[in-house]
Scaffold this motif. Structure first.
Motif, PDB file in Angstrom:
ATOM      1  N   GLY A  45      -1.190   5.866  -5.656  1.00 47.91           N
ATOM      2  CA  GLY A  45      -2.314   6.315  -5.327  1.00 47.91           C
ATOM      3  C   GLY A  45      -2.409   6.590  -3.889  1.00 47.91           C
ATOM      4  O   GLY A  45      -3.311   7.571  -3.414  1.00 47.91           O
ATOM      5  N   TYR A  46      -1.328   6.189  -3.104  1.00 42.11           N
ATOM      6  CA  TYR A  46      -1.530   6.317  -1.715  1.00 42.11           C
ATOM      7  C   TYR A  46      -1.231   7.425  -1.125  1.00 42.11           C
ATOM      8  O   TYR A  46      -1.557   8.291  -0.383  1.00 42.11           O
ATOM      9  CB  TYR A  46      -0.556   5.149  -1.155  1.00 42.11           C
ATOM     10  CG  TYR A  46      -0.537   5.441   0.373  1.00 42.11           C
ATOM     11  CD1 TYR A  46      -1.671   4.957   1.361  1.00 42.11           C
ATOM     12  CD2 TYR A  46       0.629   5.929   1.045  1.00 42.11           C
ATOM     13  CE1 TYR A  46      -1.555   5.022   2.691  1.00 42.11           C
ATOM     14  CE2 TYR A  46       0.565   6.167   2.563  1.00 42.11           C
ATOM     15  CZ  TYR A  46      -0.354   5.662   3.526  1.00 42.11           C
ATOM     16  OH  TYR A  46      -0.359   5.923   4.572  1.00 42.11           O
ATOM     17  N   ARG A  69       0.777  -1.210  -0.091  1.00 40.63           N
ATOM     18  CA  ARG A  69       0.040   0.041   0.078  1.00 40.63           C
ATOM     19  C   ARG A  69       0.825   1.407  -0.005  1.00 40.63           C
ATOM     20  O   ARG A  69       0.486   2.296  -0.632  1.00 40.63           O
ATOM     21  CB  ARG A  69      -0.779  -0.057   1.249  1.00 40.63           C
ATOM     22  CG  ARG A  69      -1.922   1.174   1.032  1.00 40.63           C
ATOM     23  CD  ARG A  69      -2.840   1.436   2.246  1.00 40.63           C
ATOM     24  NE  ARG A  69      -3.441  -0.022   2.692  1.00 40.63           N
ATOM     25  CZ  ARG A  69      -3.239  -0.831   3.800  1.00 40.63           C
ATOM     26  NH1 ARG A  69      -2.644   0.147   4.747  1.00 40.63           N
ATOM     27  NH2 ARG A  69      -3.881  -1.730   4.277  1.00 40.63           N
ATOM     28  N   ALA A  96      -1.559  10.508  -2.972  1.00 45.24           N
ATOM     29  CA  ALA A  96      -2.662  11.320  -2.924  1.00 45.24           C
ATOM     30  C   ALA A  96      -3.523  11.141  -1.734  1.00 45.24           C
ATOM     31  O   ALA A  96      -4.123  12.136  -1.170  1.00 45.24           O
ATOM     32  CB  ALA A  96      -3.586  10.861  -4.022  1.00 45.24           C
ATOM     33  N   ARG A  97      -3.953  10.150  -1.199  1.00 43.91           N
ATOM     34  CA  ARG A  97      -4.679   9.663  -0.184  1.00 43.91           C
ATOM     35  C   ARG A  97      -3.892  10.457   0.910  1.00 43.91           C
ATOM     36  O   ARG A  97      -4.675  11.119   1.998  1.00 43.91           O
ATOM     37  CB  ARG A  97      -4.895   8.145   0.263  1.00 43.91           C
ATOM     38  CG  ARG A  97      -5.881   7.726  -1.014  1.00 43.91           C
ATOM     39  CD  ARG A  97      -6.362   6.262  -0.558  1.00 43.91           C
ATOM     40  NE  ARG A  97      -5.561   5.070  -0.484  1.00 43.91           N
ATOM     41  CZ  ARG A  97      -4.738   4.345  -1.431  1.00 43.91           C
ATOM     42  NH1 ARG A  97      -5.402   4.815  -2.822  1.00 43.91           N
ATOM     43  NH2 ARG A  97      -3.954   3.633  -1.157  1.00 43.91           N
ATOM     44  N   TYR A  98      -2.785  10.301   1.059  1.00 40.92           N
ATOM     45  CA  TYR A  98      -2.071  10.842   2.257  1.00 40.92           C
ATOM     46  C   TYR A  98      -2.098  12.388   2.170  1.00 40.92           C
ATOM     47  O   TYR A  98      -2.176  13.064   3.269  1.00 40.92           O
ATOM     48  CB  TYR A  98      -0.536  10.331   2.188  1.00 40.92           C
ATOM     49  CG  TYR A  98       0.013  10.939   3.592  1.00 40.92           C
ATOM     50  CD1 TYR A  98       0.096  10.753   4.635  1.00 40.92           C
ATOM     51  CD2 TYR A  98       1.232  12.045   3.272  1.00 40.92           C
ATOM     52  CE1 TYR A  98       0.834  11.273   5.972  1.00 40.92           C
ATOM     53  CE2 TYR A  98       1.941  12.642   4.301  1.00 40.92           C
ATOM     54  CZ  TYR A  98       1.592  12.003   5.565  1.00 40.92           C
ATOM     55  OH  TYR A  98       2.224  12.847   6.475  1.00 40.92           O
ATOM     56  N   GLU A  99      -1.997  12.864   1.179  1.00 44.56           N
ATOM     57  CA  GLU A  99      -2.036  14.265   0.962  1.00 44.56           C
ATOM     58  C   GLU A  99      -3.484  15.078   1.384  1.00 44.56           C
ATOM     59  O   GLU A  99      -3.910  15.967   2.101  1.00 44.56           O
ATOM     60  CB  GLU A  99      -1.801  14.819  -0.518  1.00 44.56           C
ATOM     61  CG  GLU A  99      -0.210  14.648  -0.912  1.00 44.56           C
ATOM     62  CD  GLU A  99       0.692  15.465  -0.148  1.00 44.56           C
ATOM     63  OE1 GLU A  99       0.397  16.419   0.246  1.00 44.56           O
ATOM     64  OE2 GLU A  99       1.795  14.994  -0.164  1.00 44.56           O
ATOM     65  N   GLU A 100      -4.563  14.237   1.008  1.00 47.72           N
ATOM     66  CA  GLU A 100      -5.842  14.534   1.256  1.00 47.72           C
ATOM     67  C   GLU A 100      -6.154  14.242   2.935  1.00 47.72           C
ATOM     68  O   GLU A 100      -6.692  15.285   3.637  1.00 47.72           O
ATOM     69  CB  GLU A 100      -6.969  13.452   0.750  1.00 47.72           C
ATOM     70  CG  GLU A 100      -8.358  13.954   1.035  1.00 47.72           C
ATOM     71  CD  GLU A 100      -9.312  12.837   0.456  1.00 47.72           C
ATOM     72  OE1 GLU A 100     -10.329  12.578   0.515  1.00 47.72           O
ATOM     73  OE2 GLU A 100      -8.755  12.122  -0.560  1.00 47.72           O
ATOM     74  N   PHE A 101      -5.458  13.264   3.420  1.00 46.27           N
ATOM     75  CA  PHE A 101      -5.522  13.175   5.058  1.00 46.27           C
ATOM     76  C   PHE A 101      -4.805  14.321   5.682  1.00 46.27           C
ATOM     77  O   PHE A 101      -5.562  14.894   6.658  1.00 46.27           O
ATOM     78  CB  PHE A 101      -4.745  11.693   5.464  1.00 46.27           C
ATOM     79  CG  PHE A 101      -4.507  11.691   6.767  1.00 46.27           C
ATOM     80  CD1 PHE A 101      -5.430  11.300   7.645  1.00 46.27           C
ATOM     81  CD2 PHE A 101      -2.998  12.049   7.224  1.00 46.27           C
ATOM     82  CE1 PHE A 101      -5.323  11.231   9.127  1.00 46.27           C
ATOM     83  CE2 PHE A 101      -2.696  11.913   8.731  1.00 46.27           C
ATOM     84  CZ  PHE A 101      -3.680  11.802   9.415  1.00 46.27           C
TER      85      PHE A 101
END
Length: 975
Positions: free
Chosen positions: A528-529, A523, A531-536
């Motif tokens: 793509g992870y 993961r 981008a999810r971390y930046e969103e977090f």
């Protein structure tokens, strides 16, 4: 039929029982006395059973579609005599597993042959295959019956008498049925995916949904290319059954496809040219897992005549076979055990300390089977494995977060390594006098407190027990993920001593250390992870409070997080291995750069230079077993546990005096967002939902039996009822419960025996109660009240005395120097013995009393006191209320071994001086090694009270930076 199926826990049981009942009903149909309404009744039973079997039989090679189709036709035609004979032959072959050797009685029924072929060839194959292991191969392709028959005949044509194995084919036409077959058919060892298969079955699979997830191919669609669908199916099969060998057959662009999809398959073949090569590859793939390099080398060595001129008289049995007095040793153990005894590391054998030959190969095969990057064999138990890992990773002064209720080997390992320990508290189950597991919130709060104090750079490792003795299983991946968000290079040691089997079941596997480490690593590497971390980060408060961080699910920075995971497993406890056979599994990104050398030194420090070769060989064989039949063995283990639960809780007499504790009994509601009270008994779909969502889940193979209404405490029930009267062995008890564990060796007969024993105990108890006098009845009711209504509060960790704490940092933190606390007691003048009453008097006077040793009652089996810990009234009350005769570290004649006030004062002054000066490499207050042996008080019987004593270069580290936080100062740690 659906209502009837709910009594079952798996489709295996449905299938087995259905064939048995079908044989019985078919036999009834052929009896002259069966007529009229009775005959109609048995016809209805046969019809229902045939319908039920028709949903599951397509996923096994035996009896296979030809035979099952014929059975159906015989029944439809009213040929009940032939129908009964055919069903009887099939059921006997399934029950005895004679079909695996080809020894199936088809006399007078040639058309029932699984795969019709030349009779002379068939006769030769049956004669030569009796001792060859049997397996099945799944073929995924749309086929007509004629094409399927032709494929099977072609495979049979390539068989040779000297093949090491024999296999048959199972053919399905769709991706969802391929996954169903992989879930159901444990005989499968390989899968061949061909181009022409549909994404979804046209058959009605609704009757299977209660037992398996039939919606498992949602990613497959008709518009995808055959290669895309083959890749998706291969990934799904790999997640479900990672041990299966996957092969792809295609007619188009085979070279290009091999380059693009080769990572998902063992081999890619051209459909028109590769049948023989595929056949040989299938055999070779199974042979690779069947190999046992060290066992084979040891077996070969034992057959060689040798001259023994080294320090092992028992080698090849020479000191035994010529003896006049111990020849019965050979009769009991067998000669081969001694023929394999050697201390030589040559002649085809290997060294455990520096393996370069067959032992190294065996460990590499074990790493593949268990999903680790490295695996090491240990011949003196998981206690030693825990100490090896701890010493390899932890240096004096490092901070370690440790489950307080873990096995004592971890506590001793921390002492040997010189760790500063922060004990983690598990949630209590006061009603049953046991602890659960450590909540994630507790772990995060300790890490954040260390971060606030500026000590995060010194935090090296966290160690937790998964699963606990009572069967509480962590969400391993989530724990590691959230901890890495706070401490990106935290090392995890998961004690899986009782969980080695979990790797080999698709539901269990997701909560094992190695599978979770691999999933987390993949993961973090996923593009793509990021981008999810930046969103977090974007949705986090600018200055998050600690409460907000505790409530929110954290995710780690993929640029900084390192996946560093170790698991220790007692192979001998839950899989096949000789006593003390254990393994260490490693999935550590930084192992080669940072740990390889210290790990080797720690391994050398704790491993015998004369290891038991039989233990090593048994680890090799145990790995072979689970690599080839682990799924079957673990599934049967779970089924036996569920059968035991059902038999106890549904029995009218047993349910009056005892019951199996449910998930909701052992795991509080706050840790179960799925809100499923009994996921073990409400179908596989619910079980999978709970294992996917809940913070903690319950291992189905652990059955905690609540026995409070019997009036027996757990230890008495274990000794006087189970062991002394019936020879039933169990490991763990609590004040009002006993723990039963099924394993891969448990049979339905052994489950039935246990149920019979419990019924006998309950029946005798019921009779005794009915005959009690008023006084006896009052005594019994008081005992029951004490065990059922009076809960025993479990004490929290009271804390280390300030003399053993580290006072650096911006605020106080709870880590204690257990090595200083332990070795201070080696000078006997620093210690004294006090009774509980005297300790309470000192506590009343405001004087701290500090334990000089580990105090571990069995049960519950965890240290209530550790060296350097202060006594509390809650601990003393708990010890008084315990119903156990075995307490390590406590002498009833003398009391508790504690430090004198003078000793504590001396250490406190030493710590104060060190605080005002500089911190030395050796912890302040550590005494010099004693010149005389440690003294023990003399008992009144003249003994000294000896009992069973338990075994006793880093990059720059930064804490997780949340929005608004200041960056932790860099600190270079000792290598």
């Amino acid at each position: 039929m659906t209502e009837h199926l709910r009594a079952y826990n798996s489709l295996w049981q449905v299938r087995n029982d259905s064939w048995c009942r079908l044989e019985e009903a078919a036999d009834r149909l052929t009896r002259p006395t069966t007529a009229g309404a009775l005959k109609e009744r048995y016809l209805a039973v046969c019809r229902e059973l045939l319908d039920r079997l028709g949903t599951v039989e397509p996923y096994w090679a035996y009896p296979g579609s030809p035979q099952f189709g014929l059975v159906q036709r015989l029944f439809t035609a009213g040929s009940y005599e032939k129908f009964s004979q055919a069903v009887g032959r099939i059921n006997r072959a399934l029950t005895t597993e004679s079909y695996r050797s080809g020894d199936v009685d088809n006399a007078g029924a040639d058309e029932l042959d699984m795969f019709p072929a030349d009779p002379r060839q068939l006769e030769h194959q049956v004669a030569t295959s009796a001792d060859r292991p049997y397996f099945e191969v799944l073929v995924v392709e749309k086929m007509t019956e004629a094409q399927e028959r032709a494929l099977r005949n072609e495979v049979r044509k390539w068989r040779r008498p000297d093949d090491e194995f024999v296999y048959e084919l199972v053919v399905v036409s769709s991706g969802d049925e391929a996954l169903i077959a992989a879930r159901l058919n444990v005989n499968l060892q390989a899968v061949v995916i061909r181009r022409r298969f549909s994404h979804q079955s046209t058959r009605d699979l609704s009757t299977l949904s209660e037992f398996i997830d039939t919606a498992v191919t949602t990613e497959l669609a008709d518009h995808q290319s055959p290669e895309e669908r083959a890749q998706i199916l291969a990934v799904s099969l790999g997640e479900l059954r990672p041990e299966l060998d996957l092969y792809l057959m295609t007619e188009i662009d085979v070279e290009d496809i091999a380059g693009r999809l080769g990572q998902y398959f063992r081999r890619v073949f051209h459909a028109r040219e590769g049948m023989l090569e595929l056949h040989l590859s299938i055999l070779q793939g199974v042979a690779a897992r069947y190999r046992t390099p060290f066992f084979s080398a040891l077996k070969q060595y034992s057959h060689r005549p040798t001259g023994v001129f080294h320090a092992l008289p028992i080698s090849q049995g020479k000191s035994i076979v010529n003896s006049h007095w111990i020849k019965d040793m050979v009769g009991f153990y067998g000669l081969d055990v001694f023929m394999a005894e050697t201390s030589a590391t040559c002649g085809g054998l290997d060294s455990l300390l520096e393996p370069t030959g067959p032992l190294r190969e065996s460990q590499q095969l074990a790493a593949q089977a268990y999903g680790s990057r490295h695996t090491y064999f240990v011949t003196n138990g998981t206690s030693t494995a825990n100490k090896i890992v701890t010493q390899a990773l932890v240096a004096p002064g490092d901070i370690v977060l440790l489950d307080r209720n873990c096995h004592q080997s971890h506590h001793y390992g921390m002492m040997l390594a010189g760790a500063n320990v922060v004990y983690l508290e598990a949630y209590p189950l006061n009603e049953y006098s046991m602890y659960g597991a450590v909540p994630l919130r507790e772990i995060k709060s300790k890490l954040l407190a260390l971060k606030r104090a500026g000590k995060l750079d010194r935090v090296k490792m966290m160690s937790l027990t998964n699963c606990t003795f009572d069967g509480i299983v962590y969400d391993v991946e989530r724990v590691m993920e959230e901890c890495l968000a706070i401490k990106p290079d935290l090392v995890f040691l998961w004690d899986e001593a009782w969980f080695a089997f979990a790797r080999f079941h698709p539901v269990y596997r997701t909560r094992t250390a190695m599978a979770s480490a691999r999933a987390l690593r993949e993961r973090l590497q996923d593009p793509g992870y990021r981008a999810r971390y930046e969103e977090f980060l974007a949705t986090a408060p600018e200055t998050p409070s600690e409460e907000a961080l505790l409530e929110r699910r954290l995710i780690p920075d993929p640029a900084r997080a390192r996946v560093r995971v170790y698991a220790t497993q007692s192979t001998h406890k839950t899989l096949t291995a000789l006593r003390q056979g254990s393994m260490i599994h490693v999935f550590d990104q930084d192992f080669d750069q940072k740990v390889a050398e210290p790990f080797h030194e720690a391994y050398m420090a704790h491993t015998s230079t004369s290891p038991n070769y039989q233990i090593l060989a048994s680890l090799d064989l145990g790995r072979r077993q689970v690599a080839l039949e682990g799924v079957e063995l673990v599934q049967r283990q779970i089924e036996n546990a569920m059968q035991l639960r059902d038999a106890i809780d549904n029995h009218p007499l047993l349910s009056r005096y005892m019951r199996c504790l449910r998930t909701s009994d052992l795991i509080p509601e706050g840790f179960r967002p799925s809100a499923i009270e009994q996921p073990l008994r409400s179908g596989l779909r619910n079980m999978m939902a709970a294992w996917d969502q809940d913070e903690f889940v319950l291992d189905p193979s652990r059955i905690t039996l609540y026995i409070g209404p019997t009036g027996y405490d757990g230890d008495t029930f274990k000794r006087t009822q189970l062991m002394d009267r019936y020879g039933i062995q169990i490991n763990k008890t609590s004040r009002n419960s006993v723990l039963f564990m099924t394993n891969i060796g448990t049979t339905r007969s052994s489950v039935a025996f246990l149920v019979e024993v419990l019924v006998n105990i309950a029946r005798e108890l019921d009779q005794n109660i009915s005959e009690m006098s008023l006084g006896e009845r009052e005594h019994f009711e008081r005992a029951v009240y004490r065990l059922t209504e009076m809960s025993l509060p479990l004490p929290d960790f009271s804390g280390f005395h300030p003399a053993f704490l580290d006072h650096s940092g911006s605020e106080p933190t709870p880590e204690g120097d257990v090595r200083r606390g332990f070795y201070l007691s080696y000078d006997d003048t620093n210690c004294e013995y006090l009774s509980g009453e005297l300790i309470e008097q000192r506590l009343d006077a405001g004087v701290d009393v500090v334990s000089a040793t580990y105090v571990t009652p069995y049960p519950p089996g965890f240290p209530v006191l550790v060296p350097g810990q202060v006594f509390s009234r809650e601990i003393l009350q708990f010890m008084r209320d315990l119903d156990t005769p075995e307490i390590h570290g406590y002498l009833p004649e003398f009391g508790y071994r504690v430090y004198t006030e003078k000793a504590i004062e001396m250490v406190s002054e030493s710590v104060g001086s060190a605080r005002n000066g500089h911190r030395s490499a050796e912890p302040a207050g550590a005494p010099t090694p004693p010149k005389t042996p440690r003294k023990k008080p003399v008992r009144r019987d003249g003994s000294n009270g000896d009992g069973n004593v338990p075994e006793v270069g880093q990059d720059e580290l930064l804490g997780q930076q949340f929005p608004g936080d200041a960056v932790d100062p860099a600190s270079t740690q000792r290598p």
